[in-house]
Scaffold this motif. Structure first.
Motif, PDB file in Angstrom:
ATOM      1  N   ARG A  59       0.827  -1.222   0.000  1.00  0.00           N
ATOM      2  CA  ARG A  59       0.000   0.000   0.000  1.00  0.00           C
ATOM      3  C   ARG A  59       0.851   1.259   0.000  1.00  0.00           C
ATOM      4  O   ARG A  59       0.614   2.195  -0.773  1.00  0.00           O
ATOM      5  N   ASN A  60       1.840   1.300   0.880  1.00  0.00           N
ATOM      6  CA  ASN A  60       2.634   2.517   1.012  1.00  0.00           C
ATOM      7  C   ASN A  60       3.504   2.774  -0.209  1.00  0.00           C
ATOM      8  O   ASN A  60       3.664   3.920  -0.651  1.00  0.00           O
ATOM      9  N   GLN A  63       1.304   4.050  -3.108  1.00  0.00           N
ATOM     10  CA  GLN A  63       0.907   5.440  -2.911  1.00  0.00           C
ATOM     11  C   GLN A  63       2.061   6.396  -3.196  1.00  0.00           C
ATOM     12  O   GLN A  63       1.868   7.444  -3.820  1.00  0.00           O
ATOM     13  N   ARG A  67       1.948   9.049  -6.322  1.00  0.00           N
ATOM     14  CA  ARG A  67       2.089  10.498  -6.088  1.00  0.00           C
ATOM     15  C   ARG A  67       3.219  11.079  -6.934  1.00  0.00           C
ATOM     16  O   ARG A  67       3.080  12.144  -7.549  1.00  0.00           O
ATOM     17  N   ALA A  83      -4.973   0.112  -5.475  1.00  0.00           N
ATOM     18  CA  ALA A  83      -6.090   1.030  -5.699  1.00  0.00           C
ATOM     19  C   ALA A  83      -7.220   0.342  -6.454  1.00  0.00           C
ATOM     20  O   ALA A  83      -8.407   0.537  -6.148  1.00  0.00           O
TER      21      ALA A  83
END
Length: 303
Positions: A59-60, A63, A67, A83
């Motif tokens: 997840r991290n 992300q 970004r 996602a």
């Protein structure tokens, strides 16, 4: 996608490709490797089955990469595995998007969660669903295999300034071939027939990791990869890199691969002659509708 290379399509500048690689490496250093072999049970979750896992690293890292990509390409469509597991609607936009980035932040999550070093980061760029740039990064060894449509596939070690052009294997007869077959992902009524076929090859297995299976094929270490339950983050980069390295890649029915496709069997081989022999051997799969991938990671079986 065939072993007759088209003219290069450069959708990214050299500086942009370097920035993307640096972004992936930073995400690996920050979010993935510090957690490798240090995960607690609370850091690992099950999504659909006991084999379909997700961790904080997945997840991290996704992300962080997403970004960074949006800062560089604010109009791009971002399709990240994690996602999509929350909202699969974005998959329907791939075919019409001029630029899509797919992200598999930790491909081989089951391996990663169990402390096996067979995992990687996969990123691709699609143009209306067609892969035009692919990158498969190994966080453990800090090296990358990457390429763009029409160009070579290369393995690079950034810290040592090593770059080497890759070439797929020469292939051969079935009893000379080493490859990857996802037996557990095939329709139930085809698994026994495939299992009976396997002894005809020199060796077949599954690494449960599209990243390293794609890397092995592009380096010429194995002769073929058969994929089912297609997901763009798992398969787009590997399909492109096999082509860049001189291989032959197509859907099992002979149609061209597009990352917007979620149903069918994708076959990549070292060359067209070997691909054709494999297609003939696997043709029984076409008698049954292929599994459909809707975005959940069980479909890929690799996480």
């Amino acid at each position: 996608m065939t072993d007759s290379l088209p003219m290069p399509i450069s959708v990214l500048s050299r500086a942009q490709k370097t920035s993307i690689l640096n972004l992936v490496r930073r995400a690996a250093r920050t979010e993935i490797m510090p957690r490798f072999r240090r995960l607690d049970a609370k850091d690992i979750a099950q999504k659909t089955t006991r084999l379909d896992l997700v961790t904080e690293a997945d997840r991290n890292a996704e992300q962080m990469i997403a970004r960074g990509l949006l800062r560089m390409f604010p109009n791009a469509l971002i399709v990240g595995e994690e996602a999509v597991s929350e909202n699969a609607e974005v998959l329907h936009r791939i075919a019409g998007a001029e630029m899509t980035f797919t992200i598999d932040p930790v491909d081989g999550t089951w391996n990663f969660a169990k402390g096996l070093a067979t995992f990687g980061v996969i990123l691709s760029v699609l143009r209306f669903g067609k892969p035009v740039f692919g990158l498969i990064y190994d966080p453990v060894m800090d090296d990358v295999i990457w390429g763009e449509l029409g160009g070579p596939a290369e393995i690079s070690v950034p810290t040592k300034r090593i770059n080497r052009v890759l070439r797929t294997s020469a292939g051969g007869a079935l009893d000379e071939l080493y490859g990857y077959i996802p037996l557990f992902m095939l329709p139930d009524d085809k698994q026994a027939e495939m299992a009976a076929l396997m002894p005809r090859f020199e060796h077949v297995q599954s690494l449960r990791c599209s990243a390293h299976q794609g890397r092995m094929l592009a380096q010429g270490h194995v002769d073929f990869v058969l994929d089912a339950r297609l997901t763009p983050w798992d398969h787009a980069a590997g399909a492109l890199l096999a082509t860049c390295a001189g291989g032959h890649v197509a859907m099992l029915d002979g149609s061209e691969y597009n990352a917007a496709t979620s149903r069918g069997y994708l076959l990549a081989a070292g060359n067209a002659a070997t691909w054709t022999r494999l297609r003939d051997a696997f043709s029984f799969l076409l008698d049954t509708p292929a599994p459909h991938a809707t975005g959940d990671t069980e479909d890929s079986g690799e996480g």
